[in-house]
Enzyme design. Structure first.
Site: not given
Ligand code: CTP
Length: 400
Positions: A207-208
């Site tokens: 993810g980020n």
């Protein structure tokens, strides 16, 4: 003028309530019909009698009137074209955010069908308190409009932000709301926002750090200016409950691609603010990957570039992208603008103080396809959203 506009004025118990006598006079002078609902605490600062004389209407302070008749708050909500709550104290704000309905003022608020406008007033530290800020964000996300408190001398003697906006400012806002032709009325807008999660196995993902705040603020602002908004939102913790925004929740870049493309054709404005993963695991393991004695290799493949695809399929949409860069901001943003066939790109730095992911502020530059660059100051994400939307409106107008 506010000819025959029906306004319910809710007053909660802060010293700024004394200004409401003047506020009611101004509203009535401008042609509005006003009915006032006071909290018990507000009656300490301004009397129901004063407000009744000035509004030429009955004033409500309790669920039952003096003759024990029920005050029908639902009927009041049906009557109103707008509810204005001024001042909104920290306590009333918390009840609005948390759903606590312990007074007639709250019952009217929770029953309200039309636009709700809130003018907070608090002392300096209170207005800056993270809980208050969070509650302001929360109630705005419900589609309420906030008229921010102003700076000046406060009741405590301190100088700073917290004074309720002046009655003249509030009335100007209301007049503008009712008379202005909302510039995006009849227009459709699509925003994608937030991070994407690319599954590795049933419990892990890539993810980020995107929070989705910028995109949500954009969607809210587009809706506030009359647009019919679709928001495709990745796995963000933000809650949104705005009746003018249709929310599509997605998780992976593939789902975001599908949802964005499926809603693309009918749009006038499309803003891709999402932090879409560029790579995803080639295979998603059906079982939780067990720990190995040594390291493991994860093979990654490219995801689809949603914005580039939108650029290819572009018809009449005004297509806006974001460029988040750590270096060579303008140069890289210019390349993306051209390569992805965009009308505008919003460039922001991932490393400048106050900019980028997670925080509540951002500092942007907007580049348009005619090679014009406009730089903006560091501002809250809501203000940045307003700048972007106004830029888009002017850009669309200049094309005609
Ligand atoms: N974008 C997209 N789909 C992707 C990657 C990016 O739609 N798979 C969009 C983003 O929403 C943003 C713009 O493309 O509007 C630029 O994203 P950014 O991450 O800054 O750039 P990339 O094109 O991914 O290039 P790089 O990561 O190399 O900077």
């Amino acid at each position: 003028m506010l000819s025959n506009k029906k306004i319910v004025l809710g007053i909660s118990g802060g010293i700024a309530a004394y200004k409401c006598a003047h506020l009611v006079r101004l509203l009535v002078k401008n042609g509005a019909q006003v009915k006032v609902v006071l909290s018990q605490a507000a009656t300490q600062f301004v009397t129901p009698q004063t407000l009744s004389v000035l509004s030429k209407n009955e004033v409500w302070t309790d669920f039952f009137d003096a003759s024990h008749n029920w005050n029908n708050h639902v009927a009041l909500s049906e009557w109103a074209d707008m509810m204005l709550v001024a001042p909104v104290t920290a306590n009333t704000l918390a009840k609005m955010a948390g759903g606590q309905c312990d007074a007639i003022l709250m019952a009217v608020y929770f029953s309200m069908r039309s636009k709700v406008v809130l003018a907070p007033a608090m002392d300096l530290e209170m207005y800056q308190h993270p809980t208050v800020k969070q509650n302001i964000e929360k109630v705005s996300s419900f589609g309420n409009h906030i008229i921010p408190a102003e700076s000046g001398e406060l009741a405590s003697g301190l100088l700073g932000e917290g004074r309720m906006a002046e009655p003249e400012t509030i009335v100007a806002f209301i007049k503008n709301y009712f008379t202005k032709d909302l510039p995006l009325l009849g227009k459709s807008a699509l925003v994608n926002a937030g991070p994407t999660y690319e599954a590795i196995d049933p419990v892990r993902f890539i993810g980020n750090r995107s929070s989705g705040k910028m995109g949500v603020a954009l969607a809210q602002h587009l809706a506030a200016l009359g647009a019919k908004v679709t928001l495709v939102l990745g796995p963000s913790s933000l809650k949104l409950n705005n009746k003018h925004i249709s929310l599509i929740r997605v998780e992976s870049s593939e789902q975001m691609y599908e949802a964005t493309l499926a809603n693309y054709k009918q749009q006038d404005i499309v803003i891709c603010s999402a932090a879409v993963a560029d790579y995803k695991p080639k295979q998603i393991s059906e079982e939780k990957i067990k720990k190995q004695e040594f390291g493991i290799d994860l093979e990654l493949v490219k995801t689809q570039d949603i914005l580039a695809e939108l650029g290819k399929q572009k018809e009449n949409q005004c297509l806006v992208g974001f460029a988040l860069e750590t270096h060579n901001l303008i140069e890289n943003a210019t390349k993306k603008l051209k390569n992805k066939n965009l009308d505008l790109i919003v460039a922001n730095s991932a490393i400048d103080e106050g900019s980028g992911f997670g925080g509540n502020t951002n500092k942007i530059s907007i580049l348009n396809k005619h090679n014009k660059i406009t730089h903006f100051e560091l501002k809250s994400k809501e203000e940045v959203a307003a700048d972007i939307v106004h830029y888009i409106i002017d850009f669309i107008k200049s094309k005609k």
